[in-house]
Design an enzyme around this catalytic site. Structure first.
Site, short mmCIF file in Angstrom:
data_model
loop_
_atom_site.label_atom_id
_atom_site.label_comp_id
_atom_site.label_asym_id
_atom_site.label_seq_id
_atom_site.Cartn_x
_atom_site.Cartn_y
_atom_site.Cartn_z
N ASP A 199 90.89 99.42 39.33
CA ASP A 199 89.81 100.26 39.86
C ASP A 199 90.28 101.71 39.80
O ASP A 199 91.15 102.13 40.58
CB ASP A 199 89.52 99.87 41.32
N ASP B 156 89.26 91.54 44.19
CA ASP B 156 88.07 92.35 43.88
C ASP B 156 88.14 92.70 42.41
O ASP B 156 87.88 91.87 41.55
CB ASP B 156 88.03 93.58 44.78
N ARG C 166 82.93 94.17 33.27
CA ARG C 166 83.78 95.36 33.45
C ARG C 166 85.04 95.29 32.57
O ARG C 166 86.16 95.27 33.06
CB ARG C 166 84.18 95.56 34.92
#
Length: 664
Positions: free
Chosen positions: A194, A190, A241
């Site tokens: 994070d 993913d 990102r």
């Protein structure tokens, strides 16, 4: 007798850090072709900090604030090589420094390794890996350091957008005080990193994010609380990102390098940095090479950019609002943007130089407490960094704890002193030692070891008072001082027929009677030896008392050194043969060569001991100089041919090719 104040040599190698600094200066001056300078001129780069601080073990930026981030400091050090051990220590309630050695494959594929508060998880050398798994910090987790690891390969084939899994490299929710440093993240399921739900006081530095879609996301909250420093990271072969920062109170990005961006024709979701929501972002001296939308901001966000370089970029370069001034919160070193493409790939990601450092007294109250934290059977060096000060306590490094580095952190070896005052009358010769090293592969630097027992103040039968005793093999002393009177420095071995080796360089040793002695093969190189006066006009003592095993051709070598003394002329011996317990197989071997000798040395410098004649020992000199070096009939001189086989290398080589002198 009055204890004389020991002299101090200048600290050698004070310019060592300048070499690497010069390299960095050259990098900064490199011409990098036609590039554009974006925004206003950046502040002048900080130049005071040494280059070595790129892998300091103390966090900077926001992770250093509000009490700081120390990870597992103060806890035990453990080395793990399997998933079960990693999971057990990482989830424990007590603090741990967890060293990951080699590659750990996590099962089931994509599983979490939960990391609890007060932990340091650090790769050993540059080979520590976590494969197919995630480090996960649950809500409420605090004070975590994750360093020097590769976390890779939980990607699910065909799921480029990461919609079917949540296999991040590191994920945290509502955590605080976290430092993520010098890691490599690649090809996960993913995101790579994070950081979510109001996590605070975070620094992400010197990492590599590679070969991935969604590299680094921050936020997932409507609150505006998170404070984050993001510096010297390399985003290579990523799509988006880099990072995406949603509702950060403060996001400080500097000296990051974005290159080789994935090109898939996406006009929106291929980008560099994005200040989203109400984020206040400051970008300084970064480098964007071939990046679409290098930096952008929502209308509700604020983004200040200064000093970055854009090369072959397209799309948005938003800048509006005032954001904040990072120097209102902390100081930091800002490298030139032009240096980033050379500097960041070199210094980011796992580094062999990064290890485990145990700080005394910041993390461990005493030197012994730090030594006790080192794991038994330790295979990779652990540094005990000792702050300047006087530590009046004994220290013992047992044979079970090899690969320890005792490192004084002052400007001079005299700044950090380990001292005690026990004589042999209270516990024997070994019991008198201020420091004992029984382990192999121990190094001590920039320290003073002392036994300040005042033999003139009391009458005892047993005035020997050791500053240091070693029995381990491959022991190195660099820029150290050994202070005492009788028996100052004993270099020994576990038994007569076992050969241990000790290398003393750029150091200082003082004493009067037998103050360099034992049976270890010992080289004293480029050092100063001080012969203390006991107030006698004829006999003030003996420099050496070797007890070398007859099967060992190499005992003591004193070379390229200087012997000094204010004792009267012709009042000091170079040595005598020590046969412990009358052991006939202990036959001293001492060579003093290429060394300056003072007038205090006797014309007949070798003498008998306990009924054993010095003439039966192996005492020689070679090419010495100075007023105490005149060759007489009682001073055996080594031949040129024999001297070629009695070098530093010959004494220390052994069967394993040990060459500690080669790094100088």
């Amino acid at each position: 007798m009055t204890q004389l104040q020991g002299k101090r040599l200048p600290r050698p190698g004070a310019g060592r850090g300048r070499v690497l600094a010069a390299v960095l200066g050259l990098v900064a001056a490199l011409g990098l072709g036609a590039v554009g300078q974006a925004g206003a001129a950046a502040p002048a780069p900080d130049t005071a900090a040494p280059a070595a601080s790129r892998w300091t073990d103390r966090p900077h930026g926001f992770a250093s604030l509000a009490g700081g981030t120390t990870g597992g400091a103060g806890g035990k050090v453990v080395t793990v090589t399997d998933q079960a051990s990693l999971a057990r220590y990482a989830a424990a309630e007590e603090p741990y420094v967890i060293r990951v050695s080699g590659s750990i494959a996590v099962e089931p594929f994509g599983s979490d390794i939960v990391v609890a508060s007060d932990k340091t998880v650090i790769g050993v050398g540059d080979t520590g890996e976590i494969v197919h798994g995630e480090l996960h910090l649950n809500p409420g987790t605090s004070n975590v350091i994750i360093r020097n690891l590769t976390i890779r390969d939980s990607y699910v084939e065909g799921d480029w957008d990461g919609k079917t899994t949540d296999f991040d490299a590191i994920q945290m929710d509502t955590a605080d005080h976290v430092w993520i440093d010098h890691n490599r993240f690649t090809h996960m399921g993913d995101g790579l990193l994070d950081i979510r739900k109001d996590s605070r006081y975070i620094t992400v530095s010197y990492n590599q994010f590679a070969d991935h879609n969604k590299a680094f996301g921050i936020g997932w909250t409507t609150n505006v609380l998170t404070e984050m420093t993001i510096d010297h990271n390399w985003f290579r072969g990523t799509k988006q990102r880099n990072p995406s920062a949603d509702n950060l109170a403060y996001a400080h990005l500097y000296n990051n390098y974005l290159s080789a961006q994935v090109e898939d024709g996406d006009p929106v979701w291929t980008y560099g940095n994005w200040a989203r929501g109400k984020t206040r972002m400051v970008i300084e001296n970064s480098y964007y090479d071939g990046v679409q939308h290098p930096y952008q901001a929502d209308a509700t966000a604020e983004l200040v950019q200064r000093g970055s370089i854009l090369r072959d970029t397209t799309g948005r370069t938003d800048a509006w609002g005032t954001a904040f001034d990072p120097r209102d919160f902390y100081d930091y070193r800002l490298d030139p943007a032009a240096a980033v493409p050379a500097l960041v790939p070199l210094f980011s990601g796992p580094q062999q130089q990064i290890g485990v450092t145990l700080h005394v007294p910041a993390d461990y109250p005493t030197v012994q407490a730090a030594v006790d934290a080192v794991p038994d059977g330790n295979a990779v060096p652990v540094t005990v960094a000792i702050a300047p000060g006087t530590y009046r306590a004994k220290v013992y490094i047992p044979a079970t704890k090899p690969n320890v580095v005792l490192q004084g952190t002052g400007q001079d070896r005299a700044d950090t002193v380990i001292v005690y005052d026990t004589p042999a009358a209270y516990g024997g010769s070994t019991g008198s030692a201020t420091v004992r090293i029984a382990a192999n592969d121990v190094t001590a630097r920039h320290l003073t070891f002392s036994n300040d027992f005042d033999e003139a103040a009391v009458e005892l039968n047993g005035e020997q008072a050791l500053a240091m005793k070693t029995t381990g093999d491959r022991i190195v002393f660099e820029d150290t001082a050994f202070l005492g009177n009788q028996d100052t420095l004993m270099t020994d071995s576990p038994k007569l027929t076992t050969v241990s080796r000790v290398y003393v360089r750029d150091s200082f040793i003082e004493g009067d009677v037998d103050f360099v002695y034992g049976r270890a093969t010992t080289v004293i190189d480029r050092s100063v030896i001080r012969l203390l006066s006991r107030g006698s006009a004829t006999n003030n003592g003996y420099l050496t008392a070797a007890s070398t095993w007859t099967g060992n051709p190499y005992g003591f070598l004193i070379t390229r050194s200087k012997v000094v003394s204010d004792a009267p002329d012709q009042s000091f011996h170079l040595g005598r043969p020590w046969h412990p317990g009358g052991e006939p197989e202990a036959v001293a071997q001492v060579l003093i060569r290429d060394t300056e000798l003072p007038a205090a040395v006797k014309a007949a410098p070798w003498t008998d001991m306990s009924g054993f004649s010095w003439k039966d020992a192996r005492f020689t000199e070679y090419r010495n100089h100075g007023p105490g070096s005149e060759v007489t009939a009682d001073r055996p001189q080594m031949s040129d041919e024999d001297a070629r086989a009695h070098t530093v290398a010959d004494y220390l080589r052994g069967g394993d090719g040990w060459a500690p002198y080669a790094r100088h």
